[in-house]
Scaffold this active site. Sequence first.
Site, PDB file in Angstrom:
ATOM      1  N   ASP A 109       0.864  -1.186   0.000  1.00 47.48           N
ATOM      2  CA  ASP A 109       0.000   0.000   0.000  1.00 47.48           C
ATOM      3  C   ASP A 109       0.894   1.227   0.000  1.00 47.48           C
ATOM      4  O   ASP A 109       2.098   1.153   0.263  1.00 47.48           O
ATOM      5  CB  ASP A 109      -0.919  -0.003   1.231  1.00 47.48           C
ATOM      6  CG  ASP A 109      -1.851   1.208   1.271  1.00 47.48           C
ATOM      7  OD1 ASP A 109      -2.293   1.651   0.193  1.00 47.48           O
ATOM      8  OD2 ASP A 109      -2.112   1.730   2.365  1.00 47.48           O
ATOM      9  N   SER A 110       0.267   2.377  -0.257  1.00 43.02           N
ATOM     10  CA  SER A 110       0.992   3.643  -0.206  1.00 43.02           C
ATOM     11  C   SER A 110       1.320   4.036   1.226  1.00 43.02           C
ATOM     12  O   SER A 110       1.964   5.056   1.451  1.00 43.02           O
ATOM     13  CB  SER A 110       0.149   4.749  -0.847  1.00 43.02           C
ATOM     14  OG  SER A 110      -1.064   4.913  -0.139  1.00 43.02           O
ATOM     15  N   CYS A 122      -4.281  -1.057  -2.136  1.00 43.86           N
ATOM     16  CA  CYS A 122      -4.348   0.396  -2.317  1.00 43.86           C
ATOM     17  C   CYS A 122      -5.280   0.673  -3.482  1.00 43.86           C
ATOM     18  O   CYS A 122      -5.054   0.171  -4.586  1.00 43.86           O
ATOM     19  CB  CYS A 122      -2.944   0.934  -2.615  1.00 43.86           C
ATOM     20  SG  CYS A 122      -2.871   2.688  -3.041  1.00 43.86           S
ATOM     21  N   THR A 130      -5.829   3.517  -5.099  1.00 43.19           N
ATOM     22  CA  THR A 130      -5.215   4.358  -6.131  1.00 43.19           C
ATOM     23  C   THR A 130      -4.264   3.548  -7.002  1.00 43.19           C
ATOM     24  O   THR A 130      -4.257   3.684  -8.232  1.00 43.19           O
ATOM     25  CB  THR A 130      -4.461   5.531  -5.482  1.00 43.19           C
ATOM     26  OG1 THR A 130      -5.368   6.290  -4.684  1.00 43.19           O
ATOM     27  CG2 THR A 130      -3.845   6.432  -6.525  1.00 43.19           C
ATOM     28  N   GLU A 189      -1.698   8.763   8.361  1.00 43.41           N
ATOM     29  CA  GLU A 189      -0.290   8.365   8.316  1.00 43.41           C
ATOM     30  C   GLU A 189       0.508   8.984   9.465  1.00 43.41           C
ATOM     31  O   GLU A 189       1.497   8.415   9.933  1.00 43.41           O
ATOM     32  CB  GLU A 189       0.329   8.786   6.978  1.00 43.41           C
ATOM     33  CG  GLU A 189      -0.098   7.945   5.792  1.00 43.41           C
ATOM     34  CD  GLU A 189       0.522   6.560   5.797  1.00 43.41           C
ATOM     35  OE1 GLU A 189       1.685   6.419   6.222  1.00 43.41           O
ATOM     36  OE2 GLU A 189      -0.167   5.611   5.384  1.00 43.41           O
ATOM     37  N   CYS A 193     -10.815   4.034  -0.149  1.00 43.55           N
ATOM     38  CA  CYS A 193      -9.373   4.070   0.145  1.00 43.55           C
ATOM     39  C   CYS A 193      -9.147   3.132   1.318  1.00 43.55           C
ATOM     40  O   CYS A 193      -9.923   3.149   2.283  1.00 43.55           O
ATOM     41  CB  CYS A 193      -8.931   5.492   0.485  1.00 43.55           C
ATOM     42  SG  CYS A 193      -7.229   5.625   1.095  1.00 43.55           S
ATOM     43  N   HIS A 238      -7.149   3.230   3.656  1.00 44.62           N
ATOM     44  CA  HIS A 238      -6.933   3.923   4.927  1.00 44.62           C
ATOM     45  C   HIS A 238      -8.252   4.200   5.655  1.00 44.62           C
ATOM     46  O   HIS A 238      -8.293   4.270   6.884  1.00 44.62           O
ATOM     47  CB  HIS A 238      -6.246   5.277   4.693  1.00 44.62           C
ATOM     48  CG  HIS A 238      -4.782   5.209   4.394  1.00 44.62           C
ATOM     49  ND1 HIS A 238      -4.284   4.775   3.190  1.00 44.62           N
ATOM     50  CD2 HIS A 238      -3.695   5.563   5.145  1.00 44.62           C
ATOM     51  CE1 HIS A 238      -2.959   4.849   3.213  1.00 44.62           C
ATOM     52  NE2 HIS A 238      -2.577   5.318   4.380  1.00 44.62           N
TER      53      HIS A 238
END
Length: 260
Positions: free
Chosen positions: A12-13, A75, A77, A152, A184, A186
């Site tokens: 993931d980002s 992720c 995106t 984050e 997303c 997150h």
Amino acid sequence: MKNDTRPLGLFDSGIGGTTIWHAIHKLLPYENTIFLGDSINAPYGQRSKEEIIELSKKNTELLLQQNAKIIIVACNTATTNAVSELRNTYNIPIIGIEPAIKPAALHTKTGKVGVLATQGTLKSKKYTEAQTLYPNVEFINQIGYGIVQLIENGDLYSAELEGLLKSYLTPMIEQNIDHLVLGCTHYPYLLPVLKKFLPSTLKVIDSSEAVAKRTLKILDENNLLKTDKLPGYSKFYTNKDVGILQSFINGSGIAEKLDF
């Protein structure tokens, strides 16, 4: 059926993909897993398609070096921008993640569905095309500017985050949405905050359980399951703040710093 002990690889980002890891681990506790959180480059949603593809290939190759038998692009995106390129490049099963608009579109009573996602997801061709499959549903899309950065940074219960969410979601509520899609990985961590002000009748949907079921199906179809019933190991790597990643995996393993 053979016993394939090679790990599942997830990236993931940042730390958001741990929501996918939790769902997969719950369904497949015997599987070994390796998770990469590319937090130093988060959020991917503000990067160009070319950058996202490059970063996704970097992460995939690192997981392949760790002998991963399957890649889960944890992720949204990265999925909407890079999963086709990954599948064309690597000869390994690759599972992507897309906003769960299908169940929302099929079950909405008001005909209005809210989607909170990153800029990279909402502006992607893949997502735009997905919406056209449901011409009778109005999708009210909102880019979640600033949300990933706050998560984050570990600011999950900050007044700033709650204020952002209210500013994004109140207009959706006023337009009578009855489903909210969290687009997303997150964003499922926002649920405790969202419950404070979302109507109790509004259904919140994310992709994590569906991705876990898809992972099981692909492993089974390709004879890749770990069948020894021994508890699997879990490795978590980040290239930024180990402490923040550790706080999101709830003692499920040890987070380590890795330069990538």
